[in-house]
Design an enzyme around this catalytic site. Structure first.
Site, PDB file in Angstrom:
ATOM      1  N   HIS A   1     -19.155  17.544 -17.342  1.00 31.24           N
ATOM      2  CA  HIS A   1     -20.122  16.862 -18.033  1.00 31.24           C
ATOM      3  C   HIS A   1     -21.408  17.100 -18.163  1.00 31.24           C
ATOM      4  O   HIS A   1     -22.118  15.925 -17.141  1.00 31.24           O
ATOM      5  CB  HIS A   1     -19.321  15.601 -18.375  1.00 31.24           C
TER       6      HIS A   1
ATOM      7  N   GLU B   1     -17.359   4.390 -22.536  1.00 22.63           N
ATOM      8  CA  GLU B   1     -18.393   5.171 -21.639  1.00 22.63           C
ATOM      9  C   GLU B   1     -18.968   2.838 -21.336  1.00 22.63           C
ATOM     10  O   GLU B   1     -18.956   2.936 -20.576  1.00 22.63           O
ATOM     11  CB  GLU B   1     -19.854   6.133 -22.336  1.00 22.63           C
TER      12      GLU B   1
ATOM     13  N   ASP C   1     -23.375  14.676 -16.489  1.00 20.58           N
ATOM     14  CA  ASP C   1     -23.924  14.331 -16.716  1.00 20.58           C
ATOM     15  C   ASP C   1     -25.197  14.217 -17.716  1.00 20.58           C
ATOM     16  O   ASP C   1     -25.652  15.543 -18.702  1.00 20.58           O
ATOM     17  CB  ASP C   1     -23.928  12.704 -17.329  1.00 20.58           C
TER      18      ASP C   1
HETATM   19  N1  HPA Z   1     -22.972   8.972 -23.112  1.00 26.70           N
HETATM   20  C1  HPA Z   1     -23.146   9.720 -24.659  1.00 26.70           C
HETATM   21  N2  HPA Z   1     -24.316  10.372 -25.214  1.00 26.70           N
HETATM   22  C2  HPA Z   1     -25.118  11.561 -24.201  1.00 26.70           C
HETATM   23  C3  HPA Z   1     -24.842  10.959 -23.198  1.00 26.70           C
HETATM   24  C4  HPA Z   1     -24.343  10.224 -22.772  1.00 26.70           C
HETATM   25  O1  HPA Z   1     -24.378   9.442 -21.740  1.00 26.70           O
HETATM   26  N3  HPA Z   1     -25.910  11.970 -22.347  1.00 26.70           N
HETATM   27  C5  HPA Z   1     -26.362  12.542 -23.628  1.00 26.70           C
HETATM   28  N4  HPA Z   1     -25.987  11.922 -24.807  1.00 26.70           N
HETATM   29 ZN    ZN Z   2     -22.451  12.331 -21.422  1.00 26.04          ZN
END
Ligand code: HPA
Ligand code: ZN
Length: 336
Positions: free
Chosen positions: A16, A199, A277
């Site tokens: 990720h 998230e 991320d």
């Molecule tokens: N969440 C959603 N979209 C994204 C993220 C994330 O953490 N990072 C880059 N695009």
């Molecule tokens: Zn992400």
């Protein structure tokens, strides 16, 4: 070797990572100069000072602005190559990398420039660093399903360069059900499918990702701890979750790393992995995530070994590669 030292040393897969989120301020300014792109910030320091996020959207606004300096295949190559060097230093031996074509095609950048630049860096990482990698094309969920279909069509001439599709950008208000048909098409094409869910969004979005999009993995998924039925399902199926602790901290999903649910999820038998991320924005690459999480949650050596093994279990490599990587984890853990 204690758990923190082992966390640094152990071989791991990163599953990720948004490659545009690995764009460091120094490279943003270098590419802006190279390409004659004007930036809204006068200096590297001023840009970095703006990295104080309150939620996902406050981050995305700056993340898309940063990506505006990427124009040519060389730019995409240089960004990904910088990531690979940092990942290599953190003992990442395999990476499955997200990219957001719509962020670039909307500015007039040909999708060929994006994919060929990134694919070139992936080849170089294999040759010069011994890192295996694959690309995952992400659809922006704040845009419509028609836009996602058009992006898929535009990318298909480069089909051999990506193994799957994902779903990212603003989560709340854009549930997975919005993309049910395009994900069905992607599965028909033999692409692996993943989606960000849980998230900032509710467990319901994770159920939709599982039941409607039929995902192979969920990205983040920390909302699972709010739903005991979902926890039981994930423990039973071992559907992997690519968790990003420093991201959750920086985007205020958790107040303190000591309150992060990763250990609860791991202890419940979920296939949890640690990932970075958007490391240029969230304060660290893989080992920063591994080390700070290990310290904050007092993870044991066994936890660290389980997380490394989960990263290979959750990856899209073939069975022989997986066995070889897990054998290497066992060898390193026994010797360290
Ligand atoms: N969440 C959603 N979209 C994204 C993220 C994330 O953490 N990072 C880059 N695009
Ligand atoms: Zn992400």
């Amino acid at each position: 070797m204690n758990a923190v030292e082992l966390a640094r040393f152990i071989p791991k897969a990163e599953l990720h990572i948004h490659i545009e989120g690995s764009l460091e301020p120094e490279l943003i300014f270098e590419l802006a100069r190279r390409n004659g792109v004007a930036l809204a910030y006068p200096s590297i320091e001023a840009l970095r000072a703006a990295y104080a996020f309150t939620d996902l959207q406050s981050f995305l606004d700056i993340y898309y602005a940063g990506a505006s300096v990427l124009l040519h295949p060389q730019d995409f190559h240089d960004m990904a190559w910088a990531y690979f060097r940092r990942a290599h230093a953190d003992n990442v031996v395999h990476a499955e990398i997200f990219f957001d074509p719509q962020t670039h095609t909307a500015r007039g950048v040909p999708i060929a420039s994006v994919i060929e630049g990134l694919a070139g860096a992936c080849r170089r990482a294999r040759e010069e660093l011994g890192i295996s990698s694959a690309l995952i094309l992400c659809f922006l969920r704040h845009l419509g399903e028609d836009d996602a279909f058009a992006t898929l069509d535009a990318a298909l001439p480069w089909r051999e360069h990506f193994i799957g599709v994902g779903l990212d950008s603003s989560e709340v208000g854009h549930p997975p059900e919005k993309f049910e048909r395009v994900f069905a098409r992607c599965r028909e094409l033999g692409l692996r499918v993943v989606a960000h869910a849980g998230e900032e969004g509710p467990p319901e979005y994770m159920w939709q990702a599982i039941d409607l999009l039929k995902v192979d993995r969920i990205d983040h998924g920390v909302a699972s701890v709010q739903d005991p039925l979902l926890m039981a399902e994930l423990a039973h199926t071992r559907l992997p979750l690519t968790v990003c602790p420093l991201s959750n901290l920086k985007l205020c999903v958790v107040r303190d790393l000591r309150e992060h649910p990763l250990k609860t999820m791991l202890d419940a038998g979920l296939c949890v992995t640690i990932n970075s991320d958007d490391p240029a924005y969230f304060g660290g690459y893989m080992n920063a995530n591994f080390v700070q999480t290990t310290e904050a949650l007092q993870l044991t050596r066994e936890d660290v070994i389980a997380l490394a093994k989960n990263s290979f279990e959750a990856s899209f490599i073939d069975a022989a590669q997986r066995q070889a990587f897990v054998a290497e984890v066992n060898r390193v853990a026994a010797a360290a």
